[in-house]
Design a protein around this motif. Structure first.
Motif, PDB file in Angstrom:
ATOM      1  N   ASP A 121       0.816  -1.212   0.000  1.00  0.00           N
ATOM      2  CA  ASP A 121       0.000   0.000   0.000  1.00  0.00           C
ATOM      3  C   ASP A 121       0.853   1.266   0.000  1.00  0.00           C
ATOM      4  O   ASP A 121       0.348   2.347   0.296  1.00  0.00           O
ATOM      5  N   TRP A 122       2.123   1.137  -0.351  1.00  0.00           N
ATOM      6  CA  TRP A 122       3.012   2.298  -0.473  1.00  0.00           C
ATOM      7  C   TRP A 122       3.318   2.572  -1.945  1.00  0.00           C
ATOM      8  O   TRP A 122       3.566   1.640  -2.723  1.00  0.00           O
ATOM      9  N   LEU A 123       3.299   3.820  -2.305  1.00  0.00           N
ATOM     10  CA  LEU A 123       3.615   4.256  -3.669  1.00  0.00           C
ATOM     11  C   LEU A 123       4.793   5.217  -3.615  1.00  0.00           C
ATOM     12  O   LEU A 123       4.762   6.221  -2.901  1.00  0.00           O
ATOM     13  N   PHE A 124       5.843   4.901  -4.370  1.00  0.00           N
ATOM     14  CA  PHE A 124       7.024   5.762  -4.470  1.00  0.00           C
ATOM     15  C   PHE A 124       7.148   6.233  -5.916  1.00  0.00           C
ATOM     16  O   PHE A 124       7.022   5.432  -6.848  1.00  0.00           O
ATOM     17  N   SER A 125       7.395   7.509  -6.089  1.00  0.00           N
ATOM     18  CA  SER A 125       7.467   8.071  -7.445  1.00  0.00           C
ATOM     19  C   SER A 125       8.736   8.874  -7.617  1.00  0.00           C
ATOM     20  O   SER A 125       9.282   9.441  -6.658  1.00  0.00           O
ATOM     21  N   ALA A 126       9.209   8.909  -8.855  1.00  0.00           N
ATOM     22  CA  ALA A 126      10.349   9.748  -9.242  1.00  0.00           C
ATOM     23  C   ALA A 126      10.011  10.345 -10.602  1.00  0.00           C
ATOM     24  O   ALA A 126       9.772   9.603 -11.551  1.00  0.00           O
ATOM     25  N   VAL A 127       9.967  11.661 -10.686  1.00  0.00           N
ATOM     26  CA  VAL A 127       9.561  12.342 -11.911  1.00  0.00           C
ATOM     27  C   VAL A 127      10.641  13.335 -12.313  1.00  0.00           C
ATOM     28  O   VAL A 127      11.051  14.186 -11.520  1.00  0.00           O
ATOM     29  N   LEU A 128      11.090  13.212 -13.553  1.00  0.00           N
ATOM     30  CA  LEU A 128      12.111  14.092 -14.110  1.00  0.00           C
ATOM     31  C   LEU A 128      11.549  14.747 -15.362  1.00  0.00           C
ATOM     32  O   LEU A 128      11.027  14.071 -16.249  1.00  0.00           O
ATOM     33  N   GLY A 160      13.800  19.232  -6.693  1.00  0.00           N
ATOM     34  CA  GLY A 160      14.337  18.779  -7.971  1.00  0.00           C
ATOM     35  C   GLY A 160      13.246  18.570  -8.988  1.00  0.00           C
ATOM     36  O   GLY A 160      12.158  19.122  -8.879  1.00  0.00           O
ATOM     37  N   GLY A 161      13.526  17.757 -10.000  1.00  0.00           N
ATOM     38  CA  GLY A 161      12.550  17.464 -11.032  1.00  0.00           C
ATOM     39  C   GLY A 161      12.863  18.113 -12.356  1.00  0.00           C
ATOM     40  O   GLY A 161      12.314  17.717 -13.380  1.00  0.00           O
ATOM     41  N   SER A 162      13.754  19.118 -12.389  1.00  0.00           N
ATOM     42  CA  SER A 162      14.095  19.789 -13.634  1.00  0.00           C
ATOM     43  C   SER A 162      14.959  18.876 -14.495  1.00  0.00           C
ATOM     44  O   SER A 162      15.863  18.202 -14.002  1.00  0.00           O
ATOM     45  N   LEU A 163      14.682  18.853 -15.798  1.00  0.00           N
ATOM     46  CA  LEU A 163      15.468  18.022 -16.703  1.00  0.00           C
ATOM     47  C   LEU A 163      16.917  18.485 -16.756  1.00  0.00           C
ATOM     48  O   LEU A 163      17.833  17.670 -16.908  1.00  0.00           O
ATOM     49  N   ASP A 164      17.157  19.781 -16.622  1.00  0.00           N
ATOM     50  CA  ASP A 164      18.522  20.302 -16.649  1.00  0.00           C
ATOM     51  C   ASP A 164      19.343  19.790 -15.475  1.00  0.00           C
ATOM     52  O   ASP A 164      20.544  19.540 -15.606  1.00  0.00           O
ATOM     53  N   SER A 165      18.698  19.634 -14.323  1.00  0.00           N
ATOM     54  CA  SER A 165      19.436  19.169 -13.141  1.00  0.00           C
ATOM     55  C   SER A 165      19.741  17.685 -13.202  1.00  0.00           C
ATOM     56  O   SER A 165      20.726  17.222 -12.614  1.00  0.00           O
TER      57      SER A 165
END
Length: 497
Positions: free
Chosen positions: A200-207, A241-246
């Motif tokens: 029941d845990w959701l982990f996300s990473a978005v770039l 974070g999340g910026s494509l440049d980074s």
């Protein structure tokens, strides 16, 4: 026939009797062999029981669609890619990677189910060929790289913080690996949205600017309830974070409330490429996902098709200079298998004392009675409409669009799941939609038999394909399926009995 003691040509000497043994009696050899065989039979059973998934784990109904405007200029390779791993533990077993078994990886009833979904968009902010190559590279290597980072988490550190760190490390490793693959040159980057579900845990990473939404239902009654979406990153410029440049994705963790949730109230996940998020407001995406509830193929296809239509209708000044891939992943949380079986039997039913029942043929228990609507396409095994006697030239995407329209019309009759009396009859709407859409001779049957395939046994279901067979068996009585593919074409199916 060869008996024990006769000679054979097998190099292991098996079935060559006791020749060469130091006086060991034949009965003793057989006893030892039987003991060894029993040990090999017992070991896999113990392993299976220890690795059995938790009965509390929710199921995930997931599918993805990638559509491109065929009228736009062609591009050398697809710009958007996706990965759907419904059971990450099976992949770990194939790769011989040991996942942790403690902390967040288990609950009170066993090991939790692990699933991974990712969408990589190489066409959103950087149209260079390296970005498209990065999307392919990331999708190809993401599961193994993430599993490697999860496997080194210490047992006492299996928590939310270290899970997010594993996602960050995976992106760092993928970029470094791609640079090495290109001879040390700086590897291209691509926008990406990654979701890892553990129980029941959701982990996300978005770039980058991919869309990533966690959606839930709020309000009473259910018919007028509102859908609320939480941004998981990417579109929201945050300090983490999340910026494509980074090159550093924005990571987050969410615990999903599943206990006691009604079927239509369980949350769902939406991942979209940047052009879809640009073309469609969040409210429209949620509306389509809600319309085709628990049918991810229909929902993802509907969202992607509407985005393509919007991009095609955009003014010349705003239209993209190149064809963009409209990619969508939709994943619905569903009840655990013990609580939401295809026959509508709940977990409470299994707790009742077993009553004496008449003997039933095992083959009958494996059979289901189905009604269906079939639309063929040019890649079908037999692209010929036997009803209108015409050659079929439409694409699979066009076939699915026809069935989405039919499904939307059929669902206006309401949810009759579990109603066997309603399932047995063909309503005027079912008859009309079936006869106007289906390209199967079963659509010519009269009355309540319209579209009826009759009873299908195990062999007939297996001929439809493994995924279709599993989807059919999971259906409740009087429930319309998602869009299902077979070598005949694309189906909508209802389980009658």
């Amino acid at each position: 026939p060869m008996s024990y003691g006769d000679s054979c040509s097998h190099p292991s000497g098996y079935e060559q009797g006791n020749t060469g043994y130091s006086g060991t009696p034949l009965w003793k050899i057989k006893q030892q062999m039987e003991a060894a065989r029993q040990m090999t039979l017992e070991l896999p059973k113990e392993k299976f029981e220890s690795d059995a998934p938790s009965i509390k784990c929710p199921r995930l109904l997931t599918d993805a669609v990638v559509l491109c405007d065929e009228q736009a200029p062609k591009k050398p390779q697809p710009g958007a890619r996706h990965v759907l791993v419904r059971d990450l533990r099976k992949v770990a077993q194939v790769l011989k990677i040991a996942l942790p078994r403690h902390g967040i990886f288990e609950d009170s009833s066993g090991l939790v189910r692990c699933s991974l979904f990712a969408l990589c968009d190489g066409m959103c902010e950087d149209s260079s060929p390296s970005s498209a190559k990065a999307a392919e590279f990331y999708c190809r290597n993401l599961p193994a790289k993430l599993l490697g980072n999860l496997s080194i988490i210490p047992a006492e550190r299996c928590n939310q913080v270290f899970m997010q760190s594993a996602l960050l490390k995976t992106f760092e490793d993928l970029e470094a690996d791609m640079a090495r693959a290109q001879g040390g040159a700086a590897g291209g980057r691509c926008a990406a949205a990654v979701v890892l579900v553990l129980g029941d845990w959701l982990f996300s990473a978005v770039l980058g600017r991919c869309g990533a939404l966690l959606c839930r239902v709020e309000g009473e009654p259910l018919e007028t309830a509102d859908y609320v979406a939480t941004e998981l990153g990417g579109r929201r410029k945050g300090p983490s974070g999340g910026s494509l440049d980074s090159g550093v994705p924005e990571v987050s963790a969410h615990q999903i409330e599943l206990e006691g949730g009604q079927r239509r109230r369980l949350p769902f996940i939406l991942l979209t490429s940047a052009c879809v998020a640009d073309a469609l407001p969040v409210r429209e995406q949620l509306g389509l996902a809600a319309e085709f509830r628990v049918r991810p193929r229909a929902a993802s296809g509907g969202i992607a098709a509407l985005a393509v239509e919007r991009l095609r209708a955009a003014p010349a000044a705003e239209a993209p200079a190149k064809a963009l891939d409209c990619a969508v992943i939709v994943s619905y949380f569903a009840e655990p298998a013990a609580a939401g079986g295809g026959d509508g039997a709940g977990a409470a039913a299994s707790e009742q004392p077993a009553a004496k029942r008449p003997r039933v043929d095992a083959q009958a228990l494996q059979s289901v009675r189905l009604r269906h609507i079939l639309v063929r396409h040019r890649d079908s095994k037999h692209p010929m409409d036997p009803v209108k006697h015409q050659v079929v030239t439409r694409s699979r995407a066009e076939a699915e669009a026809l069935l989405r329209g039919a499904l939307a019309e059929l669902m206006k009759e309401g949810d009759h799941r579990g109603n066997s009396m309603w399932a047995a009859k063909s309503t005027p709407t079912i008859t009309r939609v079936c006869r106007s859409t289906s390209e199967c001779k079963s659509a010519l049957k009269g009355g309540s038999m319209c579209g009826d395939l009759g009873w299908l046994g195990k062999k007939e279901l297996q001929a439809l394909g493994k995924d279709t067979e599993e989807a059919v068996r999971a259906l409740g009585i009087a429930e319309w399926s998602d869009l299902l593919a077979s070598e005949q074409g694309v189906h909508l199916m209802m389980r009658i009995a």
